[in-house]
Design an enzyme around this catalytic site. Structure first.
Site, mmCIF file in Angstrom:
data_model
loop_
_atom_site.group_PDB
_atom_site.id
_atom_site.type_symbol
_atom_site.label_atom_id
_atom_site.label_comp_id
_atom_site.label_asym_id
_atom_site.label_seq_id
_atom_site.Cartn_x
_atom_site.Cartn_y
_atom_site.Cartn_z
ATOM 1 N N GLU A 116 0.846 -1.188 0.000
ATOM 2 C CA GLU A 116 0.000 0.000 0.000
ATOM 3 C C GLU A 116 0.881 1.237 0.000
ATOM 4 O O GLU A 116 2.099 1.154 0.202
ATOM 5 C CB GLU A 116 -0.956 -0.001 1.202
ATOM 6 C CG GLU A 116 -2.038 -1.081 1.104
ATOM 7 C CD GLU A 116 -3.168 -0.864 2.091
ATOM 8 O OE1 GLU A 116 -3.169 0.154 2.802
ATOM 9 O OE2 GLU A 116 -4.064 -1.740 2.159
ATOM 10 N N HIS A 243 -9.345 10.290 2.543
ATOM 11 C CA HIS A 243 -8.954 9.194 1.660
ATOM 12 C C HIS A 243 -9.118 9.665 0.227
ATOM 13 O O HIS A 243 -10.155 10.226 -0.137
ATOM 14 C CB HIS A 243 -9.813 7.960 1.921
ATOM 15 C CG HIS A 243 -9.202 6.705 1.389
ATOM 16 N ND1 HIS A 243 -9.121 6.439 0.036
ATOM 17 C CD2 HIS A 243 -8.628 5.656 2.014
ATOM 18 C CE1 HIS A 243 -8.519 5.265 -0.134
ATOM 19 N NE2 HIS A 243 -8.212 4.776 1.049
ATOM 20 N N HIS A 352 -11.942 10.550 6.021
ATOM 21 C CA HIS A 352 -11.750 9.118 6.249
ATOM 22 C C HIS A 352 -11.345 8.762 7.668
ATOM 23 O O HIS A 352 -11.914 7.858 8.277
ATOM 24 C CB HIS A 352 -10.678 8.603 5.278
ATOM 25 C CG HIS A 352 -10.424 7.138 5.358
ATOM 26 N ND1 HIS A 352 -11.404 6.191 5.127
ATOM 27 C CD2 HIS A 352 -9.291 6.432 5.640
ATOM 28 C CE1 HIS A 352 -10.897 4.975 5.261
ATOM 29 N NE2 HIS A 352 -9.622 5.099 5.591
#
Length: 521
Positions: A116, A243, A352
């Site tokens: 990620e 996000h 987020h």
């Protein structure tokens, strides 16, 4: 007294359940409450990508460096060090071996790891794109097997403290202690007094304070607002992480498109299909979330477009088909008319994760005695100014277990005579029914104020406007609350306006851009 526990936990996500399980295993009496009607409705459930885990290519030093780099150096160093050293092993030792969570494994039987953004190595264990739900279900099953009371439809009204809620006048002269909660039964409308030797806030964050969010509707900053009213410190409230990739669709709201798609090769493109992230960061599509969110926001503003796109189909590098690797995202987007296996996904940034929150130490203890804060509601300093992807689930487990061990090890309990002196909750003498339309309107005003003036890009003028508007809303909402018949929605509205004000005031105090707090002036 009917309700007296060693620990009263508010919230049944990964942090609250991990704490409850450990407490029960050590012999403590514990109860978990949630304002939701179902135990699965938590922020944990909607976490898709995965959870940072111990892997052969990693080290505590490398993980710590990645966390601090993503956090812009605003991190609490000893929190990062102990987390990086001890937490990753809990995925196998606690979640898999003890709780029974089923995560994806390789042909050799070891955990499969994905990459990620801002991670130096592939260290994220997962269950494809449903990791949070898988962990949540396993934790719930373990808690139920242990006989832990898990009570739905109960909304925490206020934290009970000795100096504010006791009929014993001597308590005014004592140091402040938390002794329980006033708890609303959503169905009956009655408020009960629940006493505990420790109150654990695991209520999640405040994504629903913003117009666009990946969070479920219940994320209204409840724990932060309650803790603030009880006198607990809050810190780093300005660090709200957006996000970069939320599904942009007229009918499907709040749906996160996991960062794991970019970890598997996906790239962010404009309306002509051109990748543009290299213009904003040498890490391109794998830059930290704050960088990617601002890049998308900037490109939308410059092009006059309502969204950008995430192209997975052209760049996917995984071993499975897209449909197999990301089944939840595939099915949800398909319901919205987008086949991610052959076309790009329309995306927008959305609120987020709150990196700040109730100030908590290395054992989850807040600044008021007997009060603990875990997970997103807490600020241990781990995340600094911007959270590294897939650390949040592990943070919940790690501090949940540490808090449980601390609570279980305490020798001093609150004397029953002190608990018996606590006052029952007092309803307004003349209460009126809450008009849901008015509550909805006030909540939307808060959400639009936060999105427009305290969102991805902030200015001094905008923040001052937000502060003034929220002050006006606060006065009106508090007056409304004092006259209304209490229910979950009015409690959420009261909590939302308090938490939103704390975010804005934090943003006004911090003049420097850092991580997910970006000041233009």
């Amino acid at each position: 007294m009917e309700h007296v526990y060693d620990a009263l936990i508010v919230g049944c996500g990964i942090a609250g359940l991990s704490c409850a399980i450990r407490l029960k295993e050590t012999g403590c009496s514990v109860v978990v409450i949630t304002k939701a009607d179902t135990l699965l409705e938590t922020n944990t459930r909607y976490a898709q990508g995965g959870v940072v885990s111990a892997c052969p290519d990693d080290s505590a030093e490398l993980l710590g460096e990645d966390i601090i780099r993503a956090g812009g150096g605003y991190n609490r160093r000893d929190a990062v060090e102990i987390f990086a050293r001890e937490a990753p092993e809990l995925v196998q030792n606690f979640l898999v071996d003890r709780v029974g969570a089923k995560l994806v494994k390789t042909a050799e039987g070891t955990l499969h790891y994905t990459g990620e953004a801002a991670h130096s190595v592939r260290r994220v264990a997962h269950d494809n794109d449903r990791t949070g739900k898988t962990l949540q279900q396993a934790l719930l099953a373990r808690a139920q097997a242990l006989g832990i009371p898990l009570v739905t439809g109960r909304t925490a009204v206020d934290i009970i403290t000795n100096d504010h809620h006791s009929d014993d006048v001597q308590e005014v002269f004592a140091d402040r202690e938390v002794m329980g909660l006033y708890v609303l039964d959503n169905a009956s409308g009655t408020v009960e007094t629940w006493c505990a030797h420790a109150v654990v806030l695991a209520t999640g964050g405040g994504g629903n304070l913003f117009h666009h969010t990946t969070n479920p509707a219940l994320a209204t900053g409840d724990g932060i607002s309650m803790a603030h009213r009880a006198g607990a410190e809050t810190i780093h409230m300005e660090f709200v992480q957006f996000h970069p990739t939320c599904f942009f669709h007229s009918d499907i709201k709040r749906f996160l498109i996991s960062e794991a798609l970019r970890g598997e090769g996906g790239r962010i493109v404009d309306h002509r299909g051109r990748p543009f992230m290299k213009e904003y960061s040498p890490l391109a599509d794998l830059a930290p979330r704050d960088v990617v969110s601002r890049a998308i926001y900037d490109r939308m503003a410059r092009s006059g477009r309502e969204c950008m796109f995430l192209d997975l189909s052209t760049y996917y590098s995984g071993r499975e088909s897209i449909r197999e690797r990301f089944p939840t995202i595939y099915e949800t987007c398909l319901q919205g008319g987008v086949d991610i296996s052959c076309e790009p996904i329309p995306i927008v940034p959305a609120a987020h994760y709150l990196c700040g929150g109730v100030k908590a130490d290395l054992f989850g203890r807040a600044s008021v005695k007997n009060l603990y804060a875990l997970g997103e509601v807490a600020c241990t300093g781990l995340h600094g100014a911007n959270r590294l992807a897939s650390t949040s689930l592990l943070e919940g487990v790690f501090w949940g277990l540490r808090a449980a061990d601390d609570i279980a090890s305490r020798e001093q309990a609150i004397k029953l005579s002190r608990l018996e002196a606590l006052r029952e909750w007092e309803a307004p003498s003349s209460s009126e029914e809450v008009d849901p339309l008015l509550v909805d309107q006030d909540m939307k005003l808060i959400q639009l104020t936060m999105w427009n003036y305290a969102g991805i890009i902030r200015t001094e003028r905008g923040l001052r406007r937000a502060d003034a508007d929220l002050a006006y809303h606060t006065h009106r909402i508090m007056k409304f609350y004092r006259q209304a018949r209490v229910n979950r929605r009015i409690l959420e509205l009261r909590n939302a306006v308090v938490s939103a004000s704390l975010i804005v005031k934090g943003a006004l105090r911090n003049k420097a851009s850092a991580g997910c707090h970006h000041r233009m002036s």
